[in-house]
Design a protein around this motif. Structure first.
Motif, PDB file in Angstrom:
ATOM      1  N   ASN A   1       0.851  -1.189   0.000  1.00  0.00           N
ATOM      2  CA  ASN A   1       0.000   0.000   0.000  1.00  0.00           C
ATOM      3  C   ASN A   1       0.888   1.241   0.000  1.00  0.00           C
ATOM      4  O   ASN A   1       1.410   1.659   1.039  1.00  0.00           O
ATOM      5  CB  ASN A   1      -0.922  -0.010   1.215  1.00  0.00           C
ATOM      6  CG  ASN A   1      -1.811  -1.241   1.249  1.00  0.00           C
ATOM      7  OD1 ASN A   1      -2.203  -1.775   0.216  1.00  0.00           O
ATOM      8  ND2 ASN A   1      -2.123  -1.713   2.444  1.00  0.00           N
ATOM      9  N   LEU A   2       1.050   1.822  -1.165  1.00  0.00           N
ATOM     10  CA  LEU A   2       2.003   2.912  -1.383  1.00  0.00           C
ATOM     11  C   LEU A   2       1.385   4.245  -0.950  1.00  0.00           C
ATOM     12  O   LEU A   2       0.436   4.723  -1.565  1.00  0.00           O
ATOM     13  CB  LEU A   2       2.399   2.951  -2.862  1.00  0.00           C
ATOM     14  CG  LEU A   2       3.428   3.988  -3.301  1.00  0.00           C
ATOM     15  CD1 LEU A   2       4.774   3.720  -2.627  1.00  0.00           C
ATOM     16  CD2 LEU A   2       3.583   3.958  -4.818  1.00  0.00           C
ATOM     17  N   MET A   3       1.925   4.818   0.107  1.00  0.00           N
ATOM     18  CA  MET A   3       1.385   6.076   0.630  1.00  0.00           C
ATOM     19  C   MET A   3       1.867   7.253  -0.224  1.00  0.00           C
ATOM     20  O   MET A   3       2.788   7.993   0.139  1.00  0.00           O
ATOM     21  CB  MET A   3       1.775   6.243   2.094  1.00  0.00           C
ATOM     22  CG  MET A   3       1.144   5.188   2.990  1.00  0.00           C
ATOM     23  SD  MET A   3       1.446   5.447   4.756  1.00  0.00           S
ATOM     24  CE  MET A   3       3.158   4.913   4.889  1.00  0.00           C
ATOM     25  N   ALA A   4       1.219   7.422  -1.372  1.00  0.00           N
ATOM     26  CA  ALA A   4       1.631   8.433  -2.350  1.00  0.00           C
ATOM     27  C   ALA A   4       1.007   9.790  -2.016  1.00  0.00           C
ATOM     28  O   ALA A   4       0.286  10.383  -2.818  1.00  0.00           O
ATOM     29  CB  ALA A   4       1.252   7.975  -3.759  1.00  0.00           C
ATOM     30  N   TYR A   5       1.310  10.243  -0.818  1.00  0.00           N
ATOM     31  CA  TYR A   5       0.818  11.547  -0.361  1.00  0.00           C
ATOM     32  C   TYR A   5       1.774  12.077   0.701  1.00  0.00           C
ATOM     33  O   TYR A   5       2.746  11.402   1.060  1.00  0.00           O
ATOM     34  CB  TYR A   5      -0.606  11.446   0.185  1.00  0.00           C
ATOM     35  CG  TYR A   5      -0.919  10.215   1.004  1.00  0.00           C
ATOM     36  CD1 TYR A   5      -0.498  10.088   2.322  1.00  0.00           C
ATOM     37  CD2 TYR A   5      -1.650   9.155   0.454  1.00  0.00           C
ATOM     38  CE1 TYR A   5      -0.786   8.957   3.084  1.00  0.00           C
ATOM     39  CE2 TYR A   5      -1.946   8.014   1.202  1.00  0.00           C
ATOM     40  CZ  TYR A   5      -1.513   7.927   2.515  1.00  0.00           C
ATOM     41  OH  TYR A   5      -1.803   6.803   3.258  1.00  0.00           O
ATOM     42  N   ASP A   6       1.523  13.296   1.156  1.00  0.00           N
ATOM     43  CA  ASP A   6       2.432  13.983   2.094  1.00  0.00           C
ATOM     44  C   ASP A   6       3.805  14.214   1.488  1.00  0.00           C
ATOM     45  O   ASP A   6       4.803  14.333   2.218  1.00  0.00           O
ATOM     46  CB  ASP A   6       2.573  13.207   3.412  1.00  0.00           C
ATOM     47  CG  ASP A   6       1.281  13.158   4.215  1.00  0.00           C
ATOM     48  OD1 ASP A   6       0.399  14.013   3.967  1.00  0.00           O
ATOM     49  OD2 ASP A   6       1.144  12.275   5.072  1.00  0.00           O
ATOM     50  N   TYR A   7       3.876  14.304   0.159  1.00  0.00           N
ATOM     51  CA  TYR A   7       5.148  14.652  -0.469  1.00  0.00           C
ATOM     52  C   TYR A   7       5.583  16.052  -0.024  1.00  0.00           C
ATOM     53  O   TYR A   7       6.774  16.336   0.080  1.00  0.00           O
ATOM     54  CB  TYR A   7       5.013  14.620  -1.991  1.00  0.00           C
ATOM     55  CG  TYR A   7       4.868  13.249  -2.593  1.00  0.00           C
ATOM     56  CD1 TYR A   7       5.954  12.386  -2.674  1.00  0.00           C
ATOM     57  CD2 TYR A   7       3.651  12.819  -3.117  1.00  0.00           C
ATOM     58  CE1 TYR A   7       5.835  11.131  -3.257  1.00  0.00           C
ATOM     59  CE2 TYR A   7       3.511  11.569  -3.691  1.00  0.00           C
ATOM     60  CZ  TYR A   7       4.599  10.731  -3.760  1.00  0.00           C
ATOM     61  OH  TYR A   7       4.468   9.483  -4.337  1.00  0.00           O
TER      62      TYR A   7
ATOM     63  N   HIS B   1      -3.545  19.718   2.827  1.00  0.00           N
ATOM     64  CA  HIS B   1      -2.587  20.470   3.637  1.00  0.00           C
ATOM     65  C   HIS B   1      -2.723  21.959   3.316  1.00  0.00           C
ATOM     66  O   HIS B   1      -2.962  22.337   2.159  1.00  0.00           O
ATOM     67  CB  HIS B   1      -1.157  20.013   3.359  1.00  0.00           C
ATOM     68  CG  HIS B   1      -0.831  18.679   3.950  1.00  0.00           C
ATOM     69  ND1 HIS B   1      -1.073  18.364   5.275  1.00  0.00           N
ATOM     70  CD2 HIS B   1      -0.267  17.562   3.408  1.00  0.00           C
ATOM     71  CE1 HIS B   1      -0.674  17.130   5.514  1.00  0.00           C
ATOM     72  NE2 HIS B   1      -0.191  16.623   4.403  1.00  0.00           N
ATOM     73  N   VAL B   2      -2.529  22.789   4.342  1.00  0.00           N
ATOM     74  CA  VAL B   2      -2.785  24.224   4.233  1.00  0.00           C
ATOM     75  C   VAL B   2      -1.536  25.015   4.589  1.00  0.00           C
ATOM     76  O   VAL B   2      -0.924  24.787   5.641  1.00  0.00           O
ATOM     77  CB  VAL B   2      -3.945  24.642   5.164  1.00  0.00           C
ATOM     78  CG1 VAL B   2      -4.280  26.122   4.975  1.00  0.00           C
ATOM     79  CG2 VAL B   2      -5.181  23.767   4.921  1.00  0.00           C
ATOM     80  N   TRP B   3      -1.161  25.964   3.714  1.00  0.00           N
ATOM     81  CA  TRP B   3      -0.053  26.877   3.967  1.00  0.00           C
ATOM     82  C   TRP B   3      -0.573  28.308   4.055  1.00  0.00           C
ATOM     83  O   TRP B   3      -1.525  28.667   3.357  1.00  0.00           O
ATOM     84  CB  TRP B   3       0.970  26.828   2.833  1.00  0.00           C
ATOM     85  CG  TRP B   3       1.899  25.662   2.801  1.00  0.00           C
ATOM     86  CD1 TRP B   3       3.184  25.631   3.267  1.00  0.00           C
ATOM     87  CD2 TRP B   3       1.661  24.361   2.241  1.00  0.00           C
ATOM     88  NE1 TRP B   3       3.747  24.398   3.042  1.00  0.00           N
ATOM     89  CE2 TRP B   3       2.830  23.590   2.405  1.00  0.00           C
ATOM     90  CE3 TRP B   3       0.552  23.780   1.620  1.00  0.00           C
ATOM     91  CZ2 TRP B   3       2.934  22.282   1.983  1.00  0.00           C
ATOM     92  CZ3 TRP B   3       0.644  22.478   1.194  1.00  0.00           C
ATOM     93  CH2 TRP B   3       1.819  21.728   1.374  1.00  0.00           C
ATOM     94  N   GLY B   4       0.074  29.118   4.874  1.00  0.00           N
ATOM     95  CA  GLY B   4      -0.267  30.533   4.972  1.00  0.00           C
ATOM     96  C   GLY B   4       0.864  31.419   4.480  1.00  0.00           C
ATOM     97  O   GLY B   4       1.970  30.947   4.204  1.00  0.00           O
TER      98      GLY B   4
END
Length: 389
Positions: free
Chosen positions: A215-221, A274-277
């Protein structure tokens, strides 16, 4: 599979050279249907009737069991009741399988010690067999984040690389024995990081032999807590403007090159953003400098109800095949997944003959829009986008 191979050998011996090619022609191999794997993360909450759309799932990985004293143990108050509720969903979908996932980002600190010796691995494995049997489960998902690396401040050692493989090998051997007793299949799966570092600290070409799916966690890069650039955290394809040059497609190719069969790779997708300011309005914030903000983790349900069209405009990256939001007044950038991007990822899975799709986690999609997109996409039915780009 072994019985089929022996039958063919006997047929060849009987027929010799006189058999016609037609008789010996193998039946066309059927491509297995892509699996849909849901991580269900309830913490201390009880699963409610009707909460899980069992008919649209192949497998549920219940998260998380913990690892204490070298043994697998319940992680939360209502685990026994929740696992029973999930197993009961087989009345709605008899082909559904229910696994428990052990570890995760916060609870991977004891894996290295547990896997260090054959004796310590055996203690864990026997506890797993007891846990699976007690809860009438279909197997185990190992979520060690990450072998040979610090993860969330975890203890690790160089030997993790080989011990990770040994743990899976010995688990698979013990599950094979238990299958004969239970007269049913037991699944062993792993959740893996999608980075080159993960591959460098594991022996995936060897380890994959003992698991049913990777199960390849292809996120949070990209994550606001560790990346000062606002960017896609789960792009399907690499945008040349991306400083890291990352994507799900690149990770899939790297895992294939490391020796993992395509059919075992399950593409992981996020049901959160994910959120950036403090992100400038250049290119609507994409690949611009940014800083963490409060509530930087946003479930898809919250994104659609509180952000989308409420000062936040949706944009589409045609190269990466993912959406993003930008609020010019607040200078906030949001990377997330939506039904359109998941339809394209589903098509990618089908076209590349991957094992299926996995998502973290079920609670992020309260209306079922994301799961519907995956379910529809993997059935090769064209997805109709009803929103605006």
């Amino acid at each position: 599979m072994h019985r089929n191979r022996l039958s063919i050998q006997r047929l060849l011996l009987i027929c010799g050279l006189s058999c016609s090619p037609v008789l010996l022609a193998a039946a066309p191999a059927q491509t297995p249907k892509p699996v849909i794997v849901a991580y269900v993360f309830q913490r201390n909450d009880l699963i409610q009737p009707g909460q899980i759309a069992a008919q649209k799932l192949t497998r549920i990985n219940y998260a998380f069991a913990n690892l204490q004293g070298g043994r697998i143990i319940n992680g939360f108050t209502n685990d026994d009741k929740n696992l029973a509720a999930l197993v009961a969903l087989k009345q709605e979908n008899p082909s559904l399988t229910v696994l428990v996932s052990v570890g995760g980002w916060a609870w991977s600190g004891n894996f290295s010690d547990m896997a260090f010796t054959k004796k310590s691995r055996n203690l864990f494995i026997e506890s797993v067999v007891e846990f699976v049997d007690h809860n009438h489960l279909d197997g185990l998902d190992i979520d060690w984040e990450y072998p040979g690396m610090v993860g969330a401040g975890n203890h690790f050692r160089p030997e993790d690389k080989q011990n990770y493989t040994l743990l899976l090998k010995e688990l698979r051997h013990r599950f094979n024995q238990q299958e004969k007793k239970l007269h049913r299949q037991l699944y062993l799966t792993i959740a893996t990081g999608a980075s080159s570092d993960f591959l460098a600290h594991t022996e995936m070409g060897k380890a994959q032999k003992y698991v049913d799916t990777v199960n390849l966690m292809a996120y949070d890069y990209y994550e606001p807590s560790s990346d000062a650039i606002a960017a896609h955290h789960a792009p399907l394809f690499t945008n040349p403007a991306d400083p890291k040059k990352i994507s799900g497609n690149r990770s899939v190719q790297e895992f294939e090159q490391a020796g993992v069969p395509t059919a075992k790779i399950v593409l992981g997708v996020p049901f959160y953003g994910h959120v950036w300011g403090q992100v400038s309005d250049t290119d609507h914030g994409l690949f611009q400098a940014g800083k963490p903000v409060p509530n930087a983790f946003a479930r898809y349900g919250n994104i659609t109800t509180t952000m989308l069209n409420n000062g936040y405009t949706r944009y589409w990256d045609p190269v990466a095949s993912v959406p993003y939001l930008y609020n010019p007044e607040k200078k906030i950038f949001v990377s997330y997944e939506d039904p359109e991007s998941l339809a394209l990822k589903s098509k990618y899975v089908v076209d590349h003959k991957l094992g299926g799709m996995m998502f973290w986690d079920y609670s992020g999609d309260p209306t079922g829009a994301l799961l519907d997109a995956i379910d529809t996409g993997l059935k090769k039915t064209p997805y109709v986008h009803n929103g605006t780009k």
